[in-house]
Design an enzyme around this catalytic site. Structure first.
Site, PDB file in Angstrom:
ATOM      1  CG  HIS A 196      34.444  26.074  23.110  1.00  0.00           C
ATOM      2  ND1 HIS A 196      34.357  24.715  23.233  1.00  0.00           N
ATOM      3  CD2 HIS A 196      34.052  26.359  21.835  1.00  0.00           C
ATOM      4  CE1 HIS A 196      33.935  24.185  22.085  1.00  0.00           C
ATOM      5  NE2 HIS A 196      33.746  25.161  21.227  1.00  0.00           N
TER       6      HIS A 196
ATOM      7  CB  CYS B 135      30.673  21.082  26.593  1.00  0.00           C
ATOM      8  SG  CYS B 135      32.197  20.738  27.349  1.00  0.00           S
TER       9      CYS B 135
HETATM   10  C1  CIR Z   1      35.365  19.409  20.356  1.00  0.00           C
HETATM   11  O1  CIR Z   1      36.564  19.610  20.133  1.00  0.00           O
HETATM   12  O2  CIR Z   1      34.480  19.977  19.735  1.00  0.00           O
HETATM   13  C2  CIR Z   1      35.003  18.411  21.418  1.00  0.00           C
HETATM   14  N1  CIR Z   1      35.953  17.353  21.436  1.00  0.00           N
HETATM   15  C3  CIR Z   1      34.930  19.073  22.767  1.00  0.00           C
HETATM   16  C4  CIR Z   1      33.878  20.126  22.869  1.00  0.00           C
HETATM   17  C5  CIR Z   1      33.850  20.748  24.199  1.00  0.00           C
HETATM   18  N2  CIR Z   1      32.835  21.715  24.294  1.00  0.00           N
HETATM   19  C6  CIR Z   1      32.896  22.775  25.076  1.00  0.00           C
HETATM   20  O3  CIR Z   1      33.909  23.022  25.693  1.00  0.00           O
HETATM   21  N3  CIR Z   1      31.853  23.581  25.096  1.00  0.00           N
END
Ligand code: CIR
Length: 253
Positions: free
Chosen positions: A161, A248
């Site tokens: 991201h 997140c």
């Molecule tokens: C994913 O791959 O969607 C989750 N394991 C981690 C999301 C992390 N979110 C973020 O960095 N905003």
């Protein structure tokens, strides 16, 4: 100034969350303890924290930042790019509606995960990642403009991201690592460059003049101490195993 946050307690299935980290599976009990300390840190920053219950069936549902963008004027529910995460919005909609009258929605084929969106005052940088496509970004920008804000797209290729490698710390200060360091649009900021071996810590969060930062990154901590902000370290190792950063784990507004 933020006054509120929304978090979601990790569900048991979080151990099966999406990951590219190669750090092993998270330990659920440890993740819960770390999550509780994260909430404590938000409270220390003066936030009123709403804790949503675990959303069983959605291993990545504790990463609430990806499913909604909370702005001062409206909230926008996203359409996550990861198929296993699309259903997370169902239980987030009523939670967001508790706080916002104006709620908009990203519609397919547009996809957005709000970990790709960095707020700088009234302007929002939107990373075009594997999770956020241009159709989704165009929808997002039109919603922002509808409410008197603005947005722009950022090309990217190396990170999950946008905020995996970039954090705005207010007062023109920007933490950046990797591909974002040389980007033209970020040169106007007072950039604090994070070394590759501490890249994970470039996802830190400004909340009311405190910086939440992951512990275990001493060079970054030393740089953050130069900002004059209060520094609060948080151990989020179990979430790092799922590619999740500090930001997140909460929606702040
Ligand atoms: C994913 O791959 O969607 C989750 N394991 C981690 C999301 C992390 N979110 C973020 O960095 N905003």
């Amino acid at each position: 100034m933020f006054t509120k946050a929304i978090v979601r307690t990790p569900c048991h299935e979080m151990v099966k969350g999406i990951t590219s980290a190669n750090l092993g599976a998270p330990i659920y009990e440890k993740a819960l303890a770390q999550h509780a300390d994260y909430i404590e840190a938000l409270i220390e920053c003066g936030l009123d924290v709403t804790i949503l219950p675990p959303d069983e069936g959605y291993p990545d549902s504790c990463f609430v930042e990806d499913v909604a963008l909370m702005t001062p004027h409206c909230a926008i529910i996203t359409n996550p790019g990861a198929d296993s995460r699309k259903g997370e919005i169902e239980s987030m909609i009523p939670a967001v509606e508790e706080f916002y009258d104006k709620v908009e929605f990203i519609e397919a084929p547009g996809t957005v995960e709000a970990g790709d969106i960095m707020m700088v005052g009234d302007h929002f940088y939107i990373g075009l990642s594997d999770r956020t496509n241009e159709i989704g970004a165009v929808q997002m920008i039109s919603y922002l403009e509808k409410y008197g804000m603005s947005g722009s797209m950022v090309e990217m290729s190396e990170m999950l991201h946008l905020k995996t490698g970039l954090s705005y710390l207010e007062n023109n200060k920007l933490l950046a690592t990797g591909e974002f360091v040389a980007k033209e649009e970020f040169q106007k900021f007072d950039m604090i460059e994070i070394d590759n071996d501490e890249a994970y810590a470039s996802n830190s969060v400004w909340i009311n003049d405190t910086i939440l930062t992951p512990n275990g990154f001493p060079k970054t901590k030393a740089k953050l101490e130069q900002t004059g902000y209060k520094i609060r370290e948080v151990d989020v190792s179990e979430f790092q195993k799922l590619d999740g950063g500090l930001s997140c784990l909460s929606l702040r507004f």
